[in-house]
Design an enzyme around this catalytic site. Structure first.
Site, PDB file in Angstrom:
ATOM      1  N   LYS A 266       0.842  -1.200   0.000  1.00  0.00           N
ATOM      2  CA  LYS A 266       0.000   0.000   0.000  1.00  0.00           C
ATOM      3  C   LYS A 266       0.877   1.249   0.000  1.00  0.00           C
ATOM      4  CE  LYS A 266      -3.960  -1.760   2.641  1.00  0.00           C
ATOM      5  NZ  LYS A 266      -4.957  -1.642   1.586  1.00  0.00           N
ATOM      6  N   ARG A 340     -10.370 -11.360   1.886  1.00  0.00           N
ATOM      7  CA  ARG A 340     -11.223 -12.402   1.310  1.00  0.00           C
ATOM      8  C   ARG A 340     -10.544 -13.764   1.369  1.00  0.00           C
ATOM      9  NH1 ARG A 340     -11.522  -9.187  -4.289  1.00  0.00           N
ATOM     10  NH2 ARG A 340     -11.519  -7.516  -2.739  1.00  0.00           N
TER      11      ARG A 340
END
Ligand code: BES
Ligand code: MN
Ligand code: ZN
Length: 488
Positions: A266, A340
């Site tokens: 990120k 996920r």
């Protein structure tokens, strides 16, 4: 702050501050003997969330804080929670150590009746007063130490007990969220879960270590954890009801204690906030904290896959293929879509080992839901209308808003392309990032009714917002889950 209830029988014991709720246009009722100067009420009309502090001219209260509720017919739980929060904050600001929240009979009939009103006052005051100072070496003591509600009627008292339990569950969640990444690792999160079990005879806790995950074949959870030196944990809490159980419900919460993105790193700006990527797990633990003090006639399971998402030499690389506990192989295109992955193994574990009637998962899953729904509404996905409606109703009742989002088959079709059975993101990007995340999760749920809450926007305040707290964790989800169980 400790919040209790006293039964009102016409008298007030000596106190520094009485908080009184006032509806628009009506003269607020004061507790027995307390009088205000005439001028105090002339410039205070009871508009929603307006405050007026004045010295009492007679009676056992030194000061009175009027808090507006707005028009009588519009008063609901949310207005009361906010008003009580403003009252508690103001009491603290003026250095009062003890405050009394007075609610007369006619006022207590508003917002759904006495029990609901009592619940909302306690929730608002306790949550509104919270401040996180766990990072300070010498935190300043809070001024307001104790508050109590004063109202006739036993239903009100029941409501207060419920409100305190819900609020403290919410604050427990916030404390977990607000801790820095090095202060809240998967190991520490597991210790918090064990603490919940130790303190309640109805809660038990089991923690599956990495060796156990290997045995179960949880290649996705292990694949995310591979780039971190902190061992992953799979936390499994169970709440057993006092009497016969009317069904089995599972709450699954994303417990990413720090999400740096992995090799798909990120940007550094704002990355420190990614300690709140365990907010789903905070909601689950917060709900169990509340359940320890409330009775619900269900067997409740809380499952938390917990890991860091970092980038060392063993980290999963873009393009790597891992095999899930279910057996499905997954190509990890973007290591930053890790939530996920860990949830996929947790959801399959829940379906195959726990076999609940209903699963609700909560996850700070996507930045896309923040773009779409902002910071006050969580995205709600559900496989049945019944579960969607039940969660929507619980959300309206507790003030943690949700909005229904669709499952779209085209996203699943896209995820099925590529060298493995599935890939973890849609490519080329189809937009609808939150829907894509839900589509991936859907491939790991078989059997129970299932709902998914994308709480990336609602779990964290960028700035102070009424009773949800200052900048930092909001504890979202803990109260919603308990409300859902209590309404079931
Ligand atoms: N934890 C993030 C989602 C997130 C973003 C939470 C902003 C809170 C605020 C999640 O793991 C993530 O990185 N999602 C990616 C998915 C993308 C790579 C498909 C995202 O939303 O950008
Ligand atoms: Mn991520
Ligand atoms: Zn994440």
């Amino acid at each position: 702050m400790k919040f209790t209830h006293k039964n009102y029988s016409g008298k007030l014991s000596r106190t520094a501050l009485v908080v009184v709720f006032a509806c628009e246009g009506a003269r607020p009722k004061l507790p027995g003997g307390v009088k205000l100067p005439a001028a105090a009420l002339e410039d205070f009309k009871g508009a929603a969330q307006k405050l007026r502090l004045c010295d009492a001219t007679a009676g056992n209260a030194r000061r009175v804080l009027l808090v507006g509720l707005g028009p009588r017919e519009q008063v609901d739980g949310e207005i009361v929670r906010r008003a009580a929060a403003r009252g508690a904050k103001k009491a603290d600001a003026i250095s009062v150590a003890n405050a009394v929240f007075f609610v007369d009979t006619s006022c207590a009939k508003l917002a759904g009746g006495e029990e609901a009103f009592g619940c909302a006052v306690a929730e608002g005051a306790v949550m509104g007063h919270y401040r996180y100072d766990g990072g300070k070496s010498a935190p300043k003591a809070r001024k307001l130490k104790q508050a109590c509600s004063l109202s006739p009627g036993t239903a009100f008292k029941r409501g207060v007990a419920r409100g305190v339990a819900l609020a403290e569950g919410n604050l427990f969640a916030r404390d977990l969220q607000n801790k820095a990444g090095n202060q809240m690792t998967p190991t520490k999160l597991a210790a918090e879960a064990r603490g919940l079990a130790r303190r309640s005879p109805r809660i038990s806790c089991k923690v599956i270590e990495e060796a156990g995950m290997k045995k179960l074949g949880m290649g996705l959870l292990l694949g995310v954890s591979a780039g971190s030196s902190e061992p992953a944990k799979l936390i499994h809490l169970v709440y057993k009801p006092k009497g016969k159980s009317r069904g089995r419900v599972a709450f699954v919460g994303k417990g990413l204690t720090f999400d740096a993105g992995g090799i798909s790193l990120k940007p550094s700006r704002g990355m420190e906030e990614m300690r709140y990527d365990m907010s789903g797990s905070a909601a689950v633990l917060g709900a169990f904290h509340a359940l320890a003090r409330l009775d619900v006639p269900f067997e409740v399971h809380g499952i938390v896959p917990s890991s860091e998402n970092l980038a060392d030499g063993l980290a999963t690389k873009p393009g790597d293929v891992h095999t899930s506990m279910k057996g499905t192989t997954v190509e990890v295109i973007n290591t930053d879509a890790e939530g996920r992955l860990i949830l996929a193994d947790a959801l399959h574990y829940t379906c195959s080992k726990v076999k609940p009637d209903t699963i609700i998962d909560l996850a700070t899953l996507t930045g896309a839901v923040v773009m779409g729904l902002g910071h006050e509404i969580s995205g709600l996905y559900s496989t049945t209308d019944e579960l969607r409606d039940a969660l929507s109703a619980a959300a309206d009742a507790c003030g943690e808003r949700v909005w229904p989002m669709p499952h779209i088959e085209a996203f699943v079709d896209n995820l099925k392309e590529g060298p493995a059975d599935l890939r973890n993101i849609c490519t080329p990007n189809m937009g609808g990032g939150s829907i894509a995340g839900a589509a991936f999760l859907s491939q790991f749920v078989e059997g129970p009714a299932w709902a998914h809450l994308d709480i990336a926007g609602t779990a964290w305040n960028q700035k102070a917002r009424d009773y949800t707290g200052g900048k930092g964790g909001t504890g979202v989800g803990a109260r919603l889950l308990v409300q859902y169980l209590q309404d079931l």
